[in-house]
Design a protein around this motif. Structure first.
Motif: not given
Ligand code: PHE
Length: 519
Positions: A122, A266, A269, A410, A463, A495-497
């Motif tokens: 996303r 968030e 999100q 997930y 990550w 992180n993780a994006w």
């Protein structure tokens, strides 16, 4: 008496209304009207001419770095271990293989048109850097439905294990909390904090916020809006909507359930969330197209060391060992992979890498009839379970198609009992959880694929969980180590994006360009 900024704004609001207060706030710098945007790298065109750069890793960080360097005239090469670009920005489709380090291989056999974003899933509207590239490369985006009130929450320990819609949990909780707070206000518990006028305004607010009745009681909605759902939905003729009975407050006080409901609060999100039409790998493939032969595929790096002029990188290609010399080296590899590569990073850098801890998120994806749409009116969004594989992430793409790919599970698996299960047991646990949400639909779930990022070849992590040396370690690796510069989401505060990878890559290109210019 001093005249505060707040006084000023209140006055402006009174005189000019909301619009005037809003623009006054912008003028005062209290609220920026424009969103932050992609910024060009500050370097003269052609600054990179005659400077050779090697980029280790063709994931998002490596690709963005190489692309920006190419634009500035650098002689850049990307070494990528796989035969495709993108790293974790990977979309699984029919025929694709999921390869684990232990040799376990799964082959996807979903129908044409069905796919799953195994990694990056996303794109927030606040990730302007990655969105700028999507715009430049004309990558079609669509909405990723990150939340819907029709999706479900389930907890074995609450409501007899029966799932509840998010609309119900949201609406009922809000109603109960508003009723309680109204009681406090009326009972005088807040008299020290509120004037009579504030109290009256608070009660008016709570009445509307919680959908309370005239006596400020929550009766499951008093305005007929169905915020928490209807027992009988409004229909034709004499069928008027009948509110669902409110759940009691005690049942609603479940932290786990609320984690699921609050995650879209968030910054990264919140709606609007997006995804690429047909799969998010459109982004790395667009970069790869721009880069052409600059990216060398099937070329895993085996070693790198300093030379008098920069670096010497060893890699293999078709079994043959090859070598590449450059002045600068952008290290955009997952740390778990970097740990295994023979290198001469300085001791400070090495200890951050070797001391880092990887996260190990997994996804389990199934192909099925779109029972969530056809039987539950759920179109995209996520359902959450408090025990076992969660969430269920429904596809936002191809709504109304007959079948789709749905995720059930997930989450971080390392250190959980799930990690130790066999593949079949993991699939069984995933299916059983779907069965809790959608009874009878379990048998319709077919062709599961388990993507365990901790076990995926060339990543071995979803990550970063923590840097060796913590924040101090992070600060070390954001600096240069001789000819070495780190890039990737790991070397960002995002992180993780994909955004983190892109931002860190741009930053490195800026740093190197500053250096090249002053040399
Ligand atoms: N970007 C990933 C996702 O949206 C991982 C992530 C989850 C990162 C939650 C931050 C917060 O699923």
């Amino acid at each position: 008496m001093g005249y505060t900024r707040r006084d000023f704004l209140t006055r402006v609001g009174q005189i000019g209304g909301y619009g005037a207060a809003f623009s006054a706030m912008q003028t005062l710098g209290l609220m920026s009207a424009k969103g932050e945007q992609w910024k060009a790298i500050a370097a003269a065109p052609g600054v990179g001419k005659d400077t050779k750069v090697v980029v280790l890793g063709g994931g998002m960080g490596g690709l963005v770095a190489a692309y920006e360097m190419k634009l500035l005239g650098y002689d850049v090469t990307v070494l990528e271990a796989r035969e495709r670009p993108g790293g974790r920005v990977w979309t699984g489709r029919k025929g694709d293989k999921v390869e684990f380090v232990d040799g376990t291989t799964q082959t996807i056999d979903w129908s044409d048109g069905n796919y799953q974003n195994m990694g990056a899933g996303r794109i927030p509207s606040t990730h302007w850097t990655i969105l700028k590239y999507c715009r430049d490369f004309k990558i079609p985006l669509e909405i990723e439905v990150n939340t819907t009130r029709s999706s479900l929450l389930q907890n074995d320990a609450a409501n007899g294990g029966k799932p509840v819609t998010q609309r119900k949990v949201e609406g009922d909780t809000r109603g109960h909390v508003s009723e309680l707070l109204a009681k406090c206000v009326v009972g005088g518990a807040l008299d020290q904090d509120f004037s009579a006028e504030d109290k009256a305004r608070m009660l008016t607010f709570l009445n509307s916020y919680g959908d309370l009745d005239k006596a400020n009681k929550y009766v499951g909605g008093s305005r007929g809006l169905g915020r928490a759902g209807f027992k009988v939905p409004p229909g034709a003729g004499k069928q008027v909507g009948v509110n669902d009975d409110p759940m009691d407050m005690k049942t609603l006080l479940d932290e786990n359930a609320w984690n699921g409901l609050l995650f879209t609060e968030e910054w990264a999100q919140q709606a609007t969330m997006m995804q690429c039409v047909g799969g998010n790998d459109a982004i790395p493939y667009a970069f790869a197209k721009q880069l052409g032969p600059i990216v060398k595929y099937s070329s895993p790096v085996t070693a790198f060391k300093r030379t008098a002029k920069g670096v010497s990188v060893t890699y293999t290609q078709g079994g043959a060992e090859k070598n590449l010399e450059a002045q600068y080296c952008i290290v955009a590899l997952p740390f778990e992979i970097l740990k295994k590569i023979d290198n001469d990073l300085s001791p400070a850098f090495k200890s951050v890498v070797t001391g880092s801890v990887a996260s190990g998120s997994y996804k389990i994806a199934w192909e099925a009839r779109r029972f969530w749409e056809q039987d539950y009116n759920i179109y995209g969004g996520l359902s959450f379970l408090s025990q076992g594989p969660s969430p269920v992430w429904y596809p936002s793409a191809n709504l109304m198609a007959d079948t789709g790919v749905v995720v059930c599970g997930y989450m971080e698996e390392q250190g959980t009992p799930f990690w130790d299960l066999t593949l079949d047991q993991k699939f069984a646990a995933s299916k059983a959880n779907m069965e809790k949400l959608h009874p009878g639909c379990g048998p319709e779930m077919k062709k599961p694929i388990y993507v365990s990022w901790r076990q995926i070849k060339y990543n071995e992590a979803s990550w970063i969980r923590s840097w060796g040396g913590g924040r101090a370690g992070y600060n070390i690796i954001t600096e240069a180590d001789g000819p070495y510069y780190f890039a990737g989401d790991t070397v960002s505060n995002v992180n993780a994006w994909m955004e983190g990878a892109a931002l860190s890559a741009k930053r490195v290109v800026q740093t190197i360009s500053d250096k090249v210019k002053s040399a």
